[in-house]
Design an enzyme around this catalytic site. Structure first.
Site, short mmCIF file in Angstrom:
data_model
loop_
_atom_site.label_atom_id
_atom_site.label_comp_id
_atom_site.label_asym_id
_atom_site.label_seq_id
_atom_site.Cartn_x
_atom_site.Cartn_y
_atom_site.Cartn_z
N HIS A 320 24.64 -31.37 -65.86
CA HIS A 320 24.10 -30.72 -67.05
C HIS A 320 24.93 -31.22 -68.23
O HIS A 320 26.15 -31.20 -68.17
CB HIS A 320 24.22 -29.21 -66.90
CG HIS A 320 23.33 -28.47 -67.84
ND1 HIS A 320 23.55 -28.45 -69.19
CD2 HIS A 320 22.20 -27.75 -67.63
CE1 HIS A 320 22.60 -27.72 -69.77
NE2 HIS A 320 21.77 -27.29 -68.85
N ARG A 340 20.74 -26.47 -77.81
CA ARG A 340 20.24 -27.70 -78.42
C ARG A 340 18.79 -27.53 -78.88
O ARG A 340 18.37 -28.10 -79.86
CB ARG A 340 20.35 -28.86 -77.43
CG ARG A 340 21.78 -29.41 -77.34
CD ARG A 340 21.89 -30.51 -76.31
NE ARG A 340 21.65 -30.01 -74.96
CZ ARG A 340 20.87 -30.59 -74.06
NH1 ARG A 340 20.24 -31.71 -74.34
NH2 ARG A 340 20.73 -30.06 -72.86
#
Lengths: 534, 226
Positions: A320, A340
């Protein structure tokens, strides 16, 4: 203020460039650039991170070095004499090794089918990656969705390398699993009329991600655990399985357990055995931090492999891109992709963006590694590692003040506990080891190549091909836990008490290790990570 | 570790160790040489395995925290509570209902709450524990379920309760009762489940399972996204 000294100076560069970055679109990579950064920087493409295993049924298969190390190890029972055919300490129909979501699901189904069931688990019942899953669980239970549409997402996400029958089982059982959990009193997010609230996840073509706030895995785990306890199933905690026992016909017939607290070995005899021990992030491939549970040390893979179960896609690991890097207390902690999604961008030591912020997980991770390694533009931390910034305060500039608190409350709390106000200060992140895409190969009933030996959950492989989608792991553990539990119960009903219990396969494995000199001095499975923080 | 990092003295079950001040209690114990078995789980604040009681030298107040989510402090005297022998009532969810009568049979001690609020003060998740116990007493399982939701079942509340209430188990039962009987079932989910069991979804998926990769790839690349 968590950033003092040099970090305090560096954070100013992020602040200085922030206003000029708002509204500026950083270009996405071309297909060629994506391939290039993956091949050069993704750990799965780095030949130094892998080697071929020298022993066992998959001799010659490619594995991460650290996984091969624990596979090529001596049994913990090498110098121990045990009488496997004396009165066993436990004698059951179905022995389940592992107390996470897969093990609990298997236990409930085997119990419902009338079997005498026991769960042996290394730590506490419920201590597992299941408990840590935040995002959600997929199932095609809306009118615009079908299991077939879900299937296409699964195999496309899995690079078309999934075992078709396993992917089919996954998606077809999915609505049944949600219904099962709903009936069990799992507190899913719902509208007033009872309709499940579902959203998109990475790679989904329909909104089919069910959640229980941002504690989805914890809610599922505690409900399953409560139900297993209600049924009175035998739970043996702090007892790790260190070998599978076979019978005179080479069928699984139990396991040798190691009581972590008294350091005694115990014999559990069983007509069928289900390995549900989870993943392996705590092996820290290539030295990466991990978002995994403390117990994720590949134990079940190791003992299942020694017993003759085959591996599939053991060389496929999911990283990740945004794991916590600093303050050190947050190392490896998952920073949700939503950060994000809301506009936070990765920045280097100069406060400059170096990658589009919403590339796929593998590409984004690779770009961060390139910035830290090849380009030397990572942020050096007092802890000795490097990281990059994730500029969370820009979210407030883009979407308005208060957005972080409203949209990322859990994340905000996690960082606040250690002195970082992510509304005002950027985060420091580095890719974290998240998931083992492969595992031991099973069929749609969870059965391995070894008769009466099943695997369910993250320890199993083939379901997700070489890339799992978000929300299909919580699903997989329950689907295959239930299938393995049901099948094992049915087989146990027909079976007589196993005879001629032996560890001949371990001796044979040892002979291979001796011939190849592969094991060095290593002993496995490792059971517990060893951390010193020095 | 660089020179910048300050060291502090902590006392693990009374025994002194010198560790970097940046560590959590959990990491501090490992730095001191422990390989943890009990008292360590997810290491991310989700599982409740690492409930810890501590006191800072010179202070009289006992404090609590999760070892993975709490930093060491100089003069910290600490002990973990890795297990607490709280009672769990067993039940058949299909045989009980969200009523005070049923609940009182499972957890009669809930109605003996003294209102001291020790549970609320001790909760590392900042849950108003005493308030959800009050909701349970009143039979408001929906509110009890809602405000108890973030419970990690670490057991610290139980360790402080003068009425011997096992809050976390009572709360879990309340949430299961709410979810099973008060929240409405998803109607379409039930329909879809029946359709799958009747084999109505087989043909569509088997067509895909039996397709070659080129065909699947084409379908995947041109699939409609909601």
């Amino acid at each position: 203020m968590a950033y003092t000294g040099k970090l305090g100076e560096l954070v100013k560069k992020v602040e200085e460039s922030r206003a000029s970055r708002v509204g500026v679109h950083y270009p996405r990579m071309s297909q060629e650039e994506r391939q290039d950064v993956l091949e050069k920087f993704h750990p799965d493409y780095n030949p130094n991170g892998f080697r071929d295993i020298k022993v066992g049924v998959n001799k010659g298969a490619r594995m991460p070095v650290e996984m091969a190390d624990v596979f090529e190890s001596w049994s913990r029972l090498r110098d121990t004499k045990l009488d496997l055919n004396a009165d066993p300490d436990y004698d059951v129909d179905v022995l389940i090794i592992g107390g996470g979501g897969a093990g609990a699901s298997a236990a409930l189904e085997a119990y419902a089918a009338g079997s005498d069931v026991m769960i042996a688990t290394k730590l506490r019942f419920g201590d597992a990656n299941t408990m840590m899953a935040q995002g959600g669980i997929q199932a095609a239970d809306k009118e615009n969705d079908t299991p077939a549409i879900h299937y296409l997402d699964v195999v496309g996400g899995g690079r078309f390398e999934n075992v078709p029958e396993l992917a089919r089982a996954l998606v077809m059982d999915a609505p049944l699993v949600i219904k099962w959990l709903e009936d069990m009193g799992t507190m899913f997010d719902k509208k007033d009329d009872g309709t499940m609230v579902t959203i998109h996840g990475g790679g989904t073509s329909r909104k089919r991600m069910h959640a229980a706030r941002d504690y989805t895995g914890a809610e599922i785990m505690r409900t399953l655990r409560d139900e297993v306890l209600n049924k009175g199933v035998t739970i043996v905690e702090f007892c790790a399985a260190v070998e599978i026992i076979l019978d005179s016909k080479g069928r699984a017939a139990g396991a040798v357990l190691f009581n972590l607290e008294t350091e005694q070995y115990l014999i559990a005899r069983a007509k069928t055995v289900i390995i549900a021990t989870g993943g392996s992030g705590r092996l820290h491939y290539r030295g990466f931090p991990t978002s995994n549970h403390y117990g994720a040390t590949a134990d079940g893979l190791v003992i299942g492999y020694r017993a003759g179960a085959k591996t599939i896609y053991a060389d496929s690991i999911q990283y990740h891109p945004t794991g916590g890097a600093y303050p050190p207390q947050l190392l490896g902690l998952l920073v949700t992709e939503k950060t994000r999604g809301l506009g936070a961008t990765p920045l280097n030591i100069k406060g400059e963006q170096f990658v589009y912020h919403l590339e796929t997980r593998d590409v984004e991770s690779s770009a961060i590694l390139r910035e830290c390694d090849e380009r030397g533009l990572g942020v050096p931390l007092p802890t000795g590692i490097t990281a990059v910034w994730l500029d969370s305060p820009i979210i407030e500039l883009i979407h308005g003040e208060g957005t972080v608190e409203k949209q990322l409350p859990a994340m905000m709390r996690q960082f606040q506990r250690f002195g970082v106000d992510i509304r005002k200060e950027p985060m420091l992140i580095y890719p974290t080891l998240h998931y083992q895409n492969g595992g031991l190969l099973i069929d749609e009933n969870g059965l391995t190549a070894v008769e009466n030996l099943y695997v369910a959950g993250e320890a199993a492989g083939g379901i997700h091909g070489t890339n799992r989608l978000m929300g299909n792991s919580l699903l997989d553990i329950i689907v295959f836990g239930r299938r393995a539990g049901r099948h094992a119960a049915a087989v146990s009903k027909e079976a007589s008490t196993p005879e001629g219990l032996n560890l001949d396969h371990v001796e044979a494995y040892h002979r291979e290790l001796e011939e190849t000199g592969a094991a060095d001095g290593r002993v496995g499975p490792v059971l517990l990570p060893h951390y010193t923080h020095r | 570790m660089s020179d910048e990092i300050k060291m502090v003295d902590i006392f693990i079950m009374g025994k002194r160790y010198t560790v970097p001040e940046t560590l959590t209690i959990m990491d501090g114990m490992e730095y001191a040489g422990y390989q943890l078995k009990r008292g360590c789980g997810c290491r991310a604040g989700f599982c409740g395995a690492c409930a810890t009681v501590y006191r800072i030298a010179g202070d009289f107040e006992l404090k609590v925290g999760l070892a993975c989510q709490t930093k060491v402090e100089d003069g910290m005297y600490l002990a973990q509570i890795p297990f607490f022998p709280g009672r769990k009532a067993t039940f058949d969810l299909e045989e009980i209902k969200p009523s005070t009568a049923h609940f009182a049979q499972l957890y009669p001690e809930v109605y003996r709450c003294l209102g001291c609020s020790s549970c609320t003060k001790v909760c590392p998740q900042d849950i108003d524990v005493m308030q959800y116990i009050a909701y349970i007493q009143r039979g408001d399982f929906e509110k009890a379920a809602d405000i108890s939701f973030d419970c990690l079942m670490c057991g610290l509340c139980v360790s402080r309760c003068p009425a011997n209430i096992v809050h976390y188990n009572a709360a879990l039962t309340a949430r299961r009762l709410y979810s099973r009987y008060i929240a409405r079932p998803d109607a379409f989910l039930a329909e879809r489940t029946k359709a799958i069991e009747a084999g109505e979804c087989d043909a569509e998926i088997d067509a895909l399972v039996n397709s070659n990769q080129a065909k699947l790839q084409e379908m995947y690349n041109t699939r409609e996204i909601e």
